[in-house]
Design a protein around this motif. Structure first.
Motif, PDB file in Angstrom:
ATOM      1  N   ASN A  30       2.698   8.317  -3.783  1.00 53.57           N
ATOM      2  CA  ASN A  30       3.391   8.621  -2.353  1.00 53.57           C
ATOM      3  C   ASN A  30       4.387   9.614  -3.011  1.00 53.57           C
ATOM      4  N   ASP A  31       4.981   9.748  -3.844  1.00 50.38           N
ATOM      5  CA  ASP A  31       5.734  10.803  -4.225  1.00 50.38           C
ATOM      6  C   ASP A  31       4.887  11.991  -4.527  1.00 50.38           C
ATOM      7  N   LYS A  32       3.829  11.878  -5.088  1.00 48.21           N
ATOM      8  CA  LYS A  32       3.038  12.998  -5.538  1.00 48.21           C
ATOM      9  C   LYS A  32       2.736  13.571  -4.029  1.00 48.21           C
ATOM     10  N   GLN A  33       1.939  12.593  -3.050  1.00 46.96           N
ATOM     11  CA  GLN A  33       1.743  13.222  -1.635  1.00 46.96           C
ATOM     12  C   GLN A  33       2.764  13.967  -1.110  1.00 46.96           C
ATOM     13  N   ALA A  34       3.889  13.260  -1.128  1.00 43.99           N
ATOM     14  CA  ALA A  34       5.234  13.944  -0.553  1.00 43.99           C
ATOM     15  C   ALA A  34       5.530  15.311  -1.148  1.00 43.99           C
TER      16      ALA A  34
ATOM     17  N   LYS B 167       2.955  17.912   0.009  1.00 42.55           N
ATOM     18  CA  LYS B 167       3.015  18.296   1.643  1.00 42.55           C
ATOM     19  C   LYS B 167       4.447  19.071   1.712  1.00 42.55           C
TER      20      LYS B 167
ATOM     21  N   TYR C  76       9.383  10.708   3.219  1.00 38.74           N
ATOM     22  CA  TYR C  76       7.991  10.073   3.379  1.00 38.74           C
ATOM     23  C   TYR C  76       7.654  10.199   4.525  1.00 38.74           C
ATOM     24  N   LYS C  77       8.419  10.419   5.598  1.00 42.64           N
ATOM     25  CA  LYS C  77       7.794  10.527   6.908  1.00 42.64           C
ATOM     26  C   LYS C  77       6.532  11.373   7.024  1.00 42.64           C
TER      27      LYS C  77
ATOM     28  N   LEU D  70       4.301  11.808   5.343  1.00 38.24           N
ATOM     29  CA  LEU D  70       2.777  11.452   4.811  1.00 38.24           C
ATOM     30  C   LEU D  70       1.878  10.827   6.011  1.00 38.24           C
TER      31      LEU D  70
END
Ligand code: 0X9
Ligand code: ZN
Length: 432
Positions: free
Chosen positions: A345-349, A352, A429-430, A432
């Protein structure tokens, strides 16, 4: 001979204001931007300074910049007694006695800035080179932060997060509608930090003007919402000792580190190699004289400890930017290791958010280690130790001293990115 310097920069939307007049709002964003736009055009010849700074010659005399758009306006300034030295697109600079200043004001001339000749001459040897006077040194930065807080006492406060090696305060402007100074807040927090590398002066300007912008625009719907729901911290000058050392002779020293005295009597530790994240394992030097010296141990330096303790004490922090220059890049962890951060999740955040801020700035989003691997990095430590989503911004420019003309555009672009980060600070994280 008068020098015509119709240089390149025109700041869109810049409003020229009466900086030298009583009641001028020196800490407002518009005012700061107008000073930058004028100063970017001004290059005072040092010969003129030398001529006018003989002992006793500067009594009641000022170096002034006055609005004047054409030759007729300039003629009127001459007639008021001003000694025009520099001519730029919208303004002229030169010397004026107190009497000439009185004449100028009675003729409704707009005095954009006014510095006693003695101080101006001192600047030549103890401050930014004259052509870069738009940059803010430690005292100017401190004064502006305090003015901003004084003007917005209901939502802004200034406090020192700790002292440097040489005993300077590391100042923080906090924007929060409910809590002042060091009082804890449970609102989600954003932390903007500038200039931990001494010579990267643009990295002070961006967060400093961000602070002014947020306060000036406090009634815009979006910013109003962030001010009432978030806890915003801005520390424009994280390494004031180094920043002051870099400019104190009047010519730049290309200095990067803090002002520690090392065991071999060399000077300085690289603060961005001194944090406790794979400390001194890669991309850092154990040789004290080196620019990338990691220090005798992790957190050996007061500046890195102060930043560590500040972040550890605020569990509400969610987002963070540390401003550096120059590369036009937005970097995210890891920087000390080739790997991606393990939390998906952190990686994607990170990807993004860096991508969105990249669109707003024109900077390239990149995993930090893709630039190079360097350990002891402040943002790696911040993310690993506190979970804050931490970005290193490498601001634009082609060298460490890109001149005053670069400030306005860099500030404008980066304010957009900084505000975007505020828009997600409630829950990064919103996206994502
Ligand atoms: O080397 C640094 O500390 C940063 N670049 S600078 O030119 N401002 O000195 C880059 C930090 C990025 N972090 C890592 N690659 N670890
Ligand atoms: Zn840097």
């Amino acid at each position: 001979m008068k020098r015509f310097l119709f240089c390149s920069i025109i700041i869109s939307g810049a409003v020229l204001a009466r900086a030298g007049e009583p009641g001028a709002d020196n800490a407002s964003y518009k005012q700061l931007l107008s000073e930058i736009s004028v100063a970017a055009d001004v290059q005072a010849p040092e010969t003129a300074i030398a001529r006018d700074t003989a002992p006793g010659a500067d009594e009641g005399r000022y170096w002034v910049t006055v609005r004047a758009a054409d030759n007729h306006a300039r003629t009127r300034l001459l007639e008021a007694g001003m000694d025009i030295v520099e001519i730029n697109r919208d303004a002229v600079s030169g010397f004026a006695s107190a009497y000439a200043l009185q004449q100028l004001s009675s003729k409704a001339s707009v005095v954009l800035s006014r510095v006693p000749v003695s101080q101006y001459a001192a600047r030549v040897s103890k401050d930014f080179p004259v052509a870069d006077a738009a940059y803010h040194n430690f005292k100017e930065t401190t004064d502006l932060l305090k003015q901003m807080a004084a003007k917005n006492p209901d939502i802004a406060s200034v406090f020192s997060i700790g002292k440097t090696t040489e005993g300077r305060d590391i100042w923080c402007l906090r924007i929060n509608s409910g809590a002042k100074g060091e009082t804890p807040s449970s609102k989600p927090g954003a932390f903007y930090l500038g200039n931990i590398h001494a010579r990267e002066h643009l990295a002070n300007e961006v967060p400093l003007l961000l602070a002014a912008y947020l306060l000036d625009h406090r009634n815009d719907a979006d910013i109003k919402k962030y001010i009432s729901t978030l806890d915003i911290y801005i520390v424009p000058m994280g390494n004031p000792d180094g920043a002051e050392f870099d400019i104190k002779t009047g010519s730049y020293q290309y200095y990067r580190k803090n002002m520690a005295t090392n065991s071999d009597k060399s000077r300085g530790v690289d603060l961005n190699r001194n944090f406790d994240s794979w400390w001194c394992e890669a991309g850092a030097s154990t040789y004290p004289g080196s620019d990338t010296y990691c220090g005798p141990k992790a957190f050996s330096e007061p500046e890195s400890r102060v930043i560590r303790d500040f972040m550890l004490a605020r569990k509400n922090l969610k987002t963070h930017i540390s401003y550096h220059s120059y590369a036009s890049e937005i970097l995210y962890p890891w920087g000390g290791n080739d790997a991606d951060v393990p939390n998906a999740n952190d990686k994607q955040a990170f990807i993004k958010l860096a991508g969105e801020m990249g669109k707003l700035t024109g900077y390239q989003p990149l995993k930090s280690s893709d630039m190079y691997i360097a350990t002891g990095d402040s943002c790696d430590w911040a993310y690993a130790a506190t979970g804050v989503l931490a970005f290193t911004f490498e601001l634009e420019g082609r060298n460490f001293y890109p001149g005053a003309a670069i400030i306005a555009g860099a500030v404008d672009r980066n304010i957009k990115a900084a505000i975007y980060l505020l828009s997600v600070t409630d829950n990064p994280y919103k996206v994502l």
